[in-house]
Design a protein around this motif. Structure first.
Motif, short mmCIF file in Angstrom:
data_model
loop_
_atom_site.label_atom_id
_atom_site.label_comp_id
_atom_site.label_asym_id
_atom_site.label_seq_id
_atom_site.Cartn_x
_atom_site.Cartn_y
_atom_site.Cartn_z
N GLN A 1 0.84 -1.19 0.00
CA GLN A 1 0.00 0.00 0.00
C GLN A 1 0.88 1.24 0.00
O GLN A 1 1.85 1.32 0.76
CB GLN A 1 -0.91 0.01 1.23
N VAL A 2 0.56 2.17 -0.85
CA VAL A 2 1.31 3.42 -0.96
C VAL A 2 0.39 4.57 -0.53
O VAL A 2 -0.78 4.61 -0.90
CB VAL A 2 1.79 3.65 -2.40
N GLN A 3 0.93 5.46 0.26
CA GLN A 3 0.18 6.66 0.67
C GLN A 3 0.92 7.90 0.21
O GLN A 3 2.16 7.96 0.31
CB GLN A 3 -0.03 6.68 2.18
N SER B 1 4.85 7.27 1.33
CA SER B 1 5.08 6.18 2.26
C SER B 1 4.63 4.89 1.60
O SER B 1 3.70 4.88 0.78
CB SER B 1 4.33 6.41 3.58
N GLY B 2 5.30 3.80 1.94
CA GLY B 2 5.02 2.52 1.30
C GLY B 2 6.07 2.21 0.24
O GLY B 2 6.94 3.01 -0.06
N ARG B 3 5.95 1.05 -0.35
CA ARG B 3 6.94 0.55 -1.30
C ARG B 3 6.57 0.92 -2.73
O ARG B 3 5.47 0.62 -3.19
CB ARG B 3 7.08 -0.96 -1.16
N TYR C 1 -2.17 5.16 -7.26
CA TYR C 1 -2.41 5.79 -5.97
C TYR C 1 -2.43 7.29 -6.17
O TYR C 1 -1.63 7.84 -6.94
CB TYR C 1 -1.32 5.41 -4.97
#
Length: 121
Positions: free
Chosen positions: A1-3, A25-27, A110
């Motif tokens: 999950q990416v934010q 944030s996230g991969r 995202y």
């Protein structure tokens, strides 16, 4: 999950500068890019700029090339958009997005919540 969380929007006068920041944030996959899009009232969302995760190469929309610069800070994990010589037609909600490169509205997976930029004449 990416934010993705944008910051830095505001109201400026024509000719001024503004810097937007996108906290990631996230991969992120190496085949992805992170970029900026914008949407003005009554118009479709449009591409502004992106930076590739793997190479750091960039691409800009013709309307902002030479005025806007996208950059990344690996230590802070941010993707910033430096906007110079702003015009009233740059007024829009600016969104940070991430997805497969080349990044466009169909490949973005995202999205951030958006930040308002208003340029008065």
């Amino acid at each position: 999950q990416v934010q993705l969380v944008e910051s830095g929007g505001g109201t400026v006068q024509a000719g001024d500068s503004l810097r937007l920041s996108c906290q990631v944030s996230g991969r992120l996959l190496s085949s992805w890019a992170v970029g900026w899009f914008r949407q003005a009232p009554g118009k479709e969302r449009e591409f502004v700029a992106y930076i590739r995760q793997s190479s750091g190469s960039t691409l800009y929309a013709a309307s902002v090339k030479g005025r806007f610069t996208i950059s990344r800070d690996n230590a802070k994990n941010t993707r910033d958009l430096q906007m110079n010589s702003l015009k009233p037609e740059d007024t829009a909600v600016y969104y940070c997005a991430a997805g497969f490169a080349p990044l466009d509205t169909s490949t973005a997976r995202y999205w951030g919540q958006g930040t308002q930029v208003t340029v008065s004449s």
